[in-house]
Motif scaffolding. Structure first.
Motif, PDB file in Angstrom:
ATOM      1  N   PHE A 165       1.005  -1.274   0.045  1.00 40.32           N
ATOM      2  CA  PHE A 165       0.085  -0.126   0.026  1.00 40.32           C
ATOM      3  C   PHE A 165       0.871   1.400   0.013  1.00 40.32           C
ATOM      4  N   LYS A 166       2.010   1.264  -0.196  1.00 36.68           N
ATOM      5  CA  LYS A 166       3.151   2.381  -0.019  1.00 36.68           C
ATOM      6  C   LYS A 166       2.955   3.239   1.062  1.00 36.68           C
ATOM      7  N   LEU A 167       2.807   2.584   2.364  1.00 36.36           N
ATOM      8  CA  LEU A 167       2.717   3.271   3.540  1.00 36.36           C
ATOM      9  C   LEU A 167       3.983   3.678   4.287  1.00 36.36           C
ATOM     10  N   ASP A 168       3.882   4.509   4.839  1.00 38.62           N
ATOM     11  CA  ASP A 168       5.156   5.073   5.811  1.00 38.62           C
ATOM     12  C   ASP A 168       5.156   4.308   7.099  1.00 38.62           C
ATOM     13  N   ALA A 169       6.078   3.542   7.551  1.00 42.05           N
ATOM     14  CA  ALA A 169       5.977   2.834   8.516  1.00 42.05           C
ATOM     15  C   ALA A 169       6.073   3.355   9.883  1.00 42.05           C
ATOM     16  N   ALA A 170       6.411   4.612   9.904  1.00 40.57           N
ATOM     17  CA  ALA A 170       6.628   5.667  11.078  1.00 40.57           C
ATOM     18  C   ALA A 170       5.030   6.080  11.450  1.00 40.57           C
ATOM     19  N   LYS A 171       4.174   5.977  10.556  1.00 42.44           N
ATOM     20  CA  LYS A 171       2.941   6.638  10.923  1.00 42.44           C
ATOM     21  C   LYS A 171       1.691   5.735  11.130  1.00 42.44           C
ATOM     22  N   LYS A 172       0.723   5.873  11.897  1.00 44.32           N
ATOM     23  CA  LYS A 172      -0.180   4.803  12.281  1.00 44.32           C
ATOM     24  C   LYS A 172      -1.280   4.737  11.047  1.00 44.32           C
ATOM     25  N   THR A 173      -1.993   3.782  10.760  1.00 44.16           N
ATOM     26  CA  THR A 173      -2.876   3.530   9.613  1.00 44.16           C
ATOM     27  C   THR A 173      -3.980   3.155  10.256  1.00 44.16           C
ATOM     28  N   LEU A 174      -5.053   3.934   9.626  1.00 45.46           N
ATOM     29  CA  LEU A 174      -6.606   3.581   9.790  1.00 45.46           C
ATOM     30  C   LEU A 174      -7.170   2.844   8.479  1.00 45.46           C
ATOM     31  N   LEU A 175      -7.962   1.708   8.926  1.00 46.19           N
ATOM     32  CA  LEU A 175      -8.495   1.010   7.498  1.00 46.19           C
ATOM     33  C   LEU A 175      -9.992   1.224   7.680  1.00 46.19           C
ATOM     34  N   VAL A 176     -10.731   1.612   6.941  1.00 50.56           N
ATOM     35  CA  VAL A 176     -12.100   1.871   6.990  1.00 50.56           C
ATOM     36  C   VAL A 176     -12.835   1.102   5.892  1.00 50.56           C
ATOM     37  N   LEU A 177     -13.754   0.443   6.503  1.00 50.64           N
ATOM     38  CA  LEU A 177     -14.530  -0.706   5.633  1.00 50.64           C
ATOM     39  C   LEU A 177     -16.110  -0.675   5.979  1.00 50.64           C
ATOM     40  N   GLY A 178     -16.507  -0.190   4.536  1.00 55.52           N
ATOM     41  CA  GLY A 178     -18.239  -0.229   4.438  1.00 55.52           C
ATOM     42  C   GLY A 178     -18.758  -1.332   3.978  1.00 55.52           C
ATOM     43  N   GLY A 179     -18.151  -2.470   3.642  1.00 53.02           N
ATOM     44  CA  GLY A 179     -18.715  -3.523   2.486  1.00 53.02           C
ATOM     45  C   GLY A 179     -18.205  -3.135   0.915  1.00 53.02           C
ATOM     46  N   SER A 180     -18.530  -4.215   0.318  1.00 55.01           N
ATOM     47  CA  SER A 180     -18.150  -4.091  -1.043  1.00 55.01           C
ATOM     48  C   SER A 180     -19.065  -2.899  -1.882  1.00 55.01           C
ATOM     49  N   LEU A 181     -20.219  -2.688  -1.419  1.00 54.39           N
ATOM     50  CA  LEU A 181     -20.986  -1.857  -2.193  1.00 54.39           C
ATOM     51  C   LEU A 181     -20.741  -0.373  -1.467  1.00 54.39           C
ATOM     52  N   GLY A 182     -20.529  -0.451  -0.137  1.00 52.23           N
ATOM     53  CA  GLY A 182     -20.207   1.018   0.443  1.00 52.23           C
ATOM     54  C   GLY A 182     -21.347   1.070   1.406  1.00 52.23           C
ATOM     55  N   ALA A 183     -20.903   2.313   2.465  1.00 52.85           N
ATOM     56  CA  ALA A 183     -21.782   2.586   3.365  1.00 52.85           C
ATOM     57  C   ALA A 183     -22.008   3.943   3.468  1.00 52.85           C
ATOM     58  N   LYS A 184     -23.295   4.557   3.205  1.00 56.65           N
ATOM     59  CA  LYS A 184     -23.298   6.072   2.849  1.00 56.65           C
ATOM     60  C   LYS A 184     -22.947   6.798   4.181  1.00 56.65           C
ATOM     61  N   ARG A 185     -23.134   6.454   5.155  1.00 60.18           N
ATOM     62  CA  ARG A 185     -23.171   7.099   6.437  1.00 60.18           C
ATOM     63  C   ARG A 185     -21.486   6.981   6.841  1.00 60.18           C
ATOM     64  N   ILE A 186     -21.024   5.953   6.784  1.00 64.47           N
ATOM     65  CA  ILE A 186     -19.220   5.853   6.956  1.00 64.47           C
ATOM     66  C   ILE A 186     -18.608   6.826   5.993  1.00 64.47           C
ATOM     67  N   ASN A 187     -18.885   6.530   4.668  1.00 63.46           N
ATOM     68  CA  ASN A 187     -18.348   7.473   3.809  1.00 63.46           C
ATOM     69  C   ASN A 187     -18.440   8.890   4.299  1.00 63.46           C
ATOM     70  N   GLU A 188     -19.644   9.367   4.553  1.00 69.58           N
ATOM     71  CA  GLU A 188     -19.937  10.926   4.675  1.00 69.58           C
ATOM     72  C   GLU A 188     -19.060  11.257   5.982  1.00 69.58           C
ATOM     73  N   LEU A 189     -18.999  10.295   7.072  1.00 71.23           N
ATOM     74  CA  LEU A 189     -18.060  10.651   8.089  1.00 71.23           C
ATOM     75  C   LEU A 189     -16.632  10.697   7.939  1.00 71.23           C
ATOM     76  N   ILE A 190     -16.221   9.797   7.045  1.00 67.47           N
ATOM     77  CA  ILE A 190     -14.766   9.791   6.604  1.00 67.47           C
ATOM     78  C   ILE A 190     -14.320  11.124   5.797  1.00 67.47           C
ATOM     79  N   ALA A 191     -15.289  11.390   4.836  1.00 65.39           N
ATOM     80  CA  ALA A 191     -15.055  12.749   4.235  1.00 65.39           C
ATOM     81  C   ALA A 191     -14.923  13.831   4.702  1.00 65.39           C
ATOM     82  N   THR A 192     -15.928  14.056   5.801  1.00 69.43           N
ATOM     83  CA  THR A 192     -15.808  15.348   6.549  1.00 69.43           C
ATOM     84  C   THR A 192     -14.713  15.115   7.760  1.00 69.43           C
ATOM     85  N   SER A 193     -14.273  13.961   7.866  1.00 70.73           N
ATOM     86  CA  SER A 193     -13.206  13.771   8.937  1.00 70.73           C
ATOM     87  C   SER A 193     -11.721  13.868   8.507  1.00 70.73           C
TER      88      SER A 193
END
Length: 365
Positions: free
Chosen positions: A185-213
């Motif tokens: 995933f070409k990540l920086d090993a010195a930084k923490k990583t958040l994984l966000v999962l809303g399912g294969s089709l997606g989760a509307k409210r979670i996506n809205e949350l992540i976009a604003t956050s």
């Protein structure tokens, strides 16, 4: 001796289909000469997913009852009668040694007719709150494999076997894949990583949350792997930055889990079972729009064991940043959640379910 014949029904959603396929795969390993037949609901996803997995399937004209008065509800008695007749015909022709149900509309008529014909029957319930179909079948089958304790609230206790849910076996090695995942995933090993999962089709409210956050995550210097879902790819694909990766779908879930320090997820039964194995601190945001509010009940059952955090969609605006900041800043809390959720893992669930099927084979008349 003739090869064993297994008839399996589960569908409507991936949460019913994938356990059914996993059980069939394990049975095929143990009995390579066995014959398999799946039974699903016409026009549902199992009619595509099961043949893709290499198994034949028959479709029934069946659907569930809707919450509101609709034409579909008026047709339900006719569909049920048609499906019972069709199930009887399928069973008479296929002559299975065991019938297996993993939930979904189609498993109701099939397992009901199978039990009436004295074919040994087993059902598998994925959730902490039993679905309508499995509750209806519980008194009629020989074995009930469950993923949560306390299921005697729904089923006869003498029939219950606590096995867990079938999960992908590649998740067993997640702990050793951290470096590979960071490279992938070409990540920086010195930084923490958040994984966000809303399912294969997606989760509307979670996506809205992540976009604003996203500015909030940037202030915390946090890397984000965001699975937005196929339905939302065009909406969010331009949100990607140096620290934020937006994916419609993650083909290497094992590496996504391995890369994560914290996970935000829905609380579907199979996702929950995978997260047990992964053993990372999780914030569940359950979907309120599923039958009988299964996801909230799944998430709360884990939270009560101090093994995950839970926020309802209605709480996100007021509580998310404070709850997430506290989790991000407390290594002690993250470690505790990680250790506790690992204790809930059932890595041998599929094998244990198949062992119960074998007992039915051995006890069959």
């Amino acid at each position: 001796m003739k090869p064993y014949r297994f008839i399996i029904s589960g569908g409507g959603t991936g949460g019913h289909i994938y356990p059914a396929i996993a059980i069939a795969n394990e049975l095929r390993i143990r009995y390579p000469e066995a014959e398999f037949l799946f039974v699903g609901a016409k026009d549902r996803m199992e009619m595509q997913k099961v043949p893709q997995a290499g198994y034949p399937i028959e479709g029934l004209w069946i659907s569930g009852l809707q919450r509101n008065l609709t034409v579909k509800n008026l047709l339900f008695p006719l569909k049920l009668a048609s499906s019972l007749i069709r199930a009887r015909s399928i069973l008479k022709k296929f002559k299975p040694n065991v019938a297996i149900g993993t939930g979904g509309y189609a498993s109701a008529p099939l397992l009901r007719v199978a039990s009436m014909r004295r074919i040994p029957c087993l059902i598998q319930e994925q959730n902490s709150h039993a679905g309508i179909t499995n509750k209806w079948l519980g008194s009629k089958v020989e074995r009930i494999c469950v993923a949560y304790e306390g299921m005697d609230a729904f089923f006869p206790s003498e029939k219950i076997i606590l096995t867990g849910n079938p999960v992908r076996q590649d998740l067993l090695a997640v702990g050793s894949k951290r470096a590979e995942a960071q490279t992938f995933f070409k990540l920086d090993a010195a930084k923490k990583t958040l994984l966000v999962l809303g399912g294969s089709l997606g989760a509307k409210r979670i996506n809205e949350l992540i976009a604003t956050s996203l500015p909030f995550f940037e202030r915390h210097d946090l890397q984000v792997i965001w699975q937005c879902g196929a339905h939302y790819e065009t909406t969010y694909k331009d949100e990607g930055t140096r620290l934020v990766q937006v994916h419609a779908y993650l083909n290497r879930m094992d590496l996504a889990y391995a890369a994560a320090d914290i996970i935000i997820s829905r609380a579907g039964a199979l996702s929950v079972s995978e997260l047990y194995l992964v053993g990372k601190p999780v914030l569940f945001i359950p979907s309120p729009n599923v039958a009988e509010d299964h996801q909230t009940k799944n998430a709360m059952a884990i939270s009560e064991k101090n093994a995950a955090l839970v926020l309802k969609e209605s709480e996100l605006n007021d509580k998310f940043e404070a709850e997430f900041s506290a989790l991000l800043e407390s290594e002690t809390t993250r470690k505790l959640l990680s250790e506790n959720i690992k204790e809930l893992a059932k890595p041998n669930a599929t094998q244990e379910i198949v062992a119960e099927i074998e007992k039915l084979l051995n006890n069959a008349p």
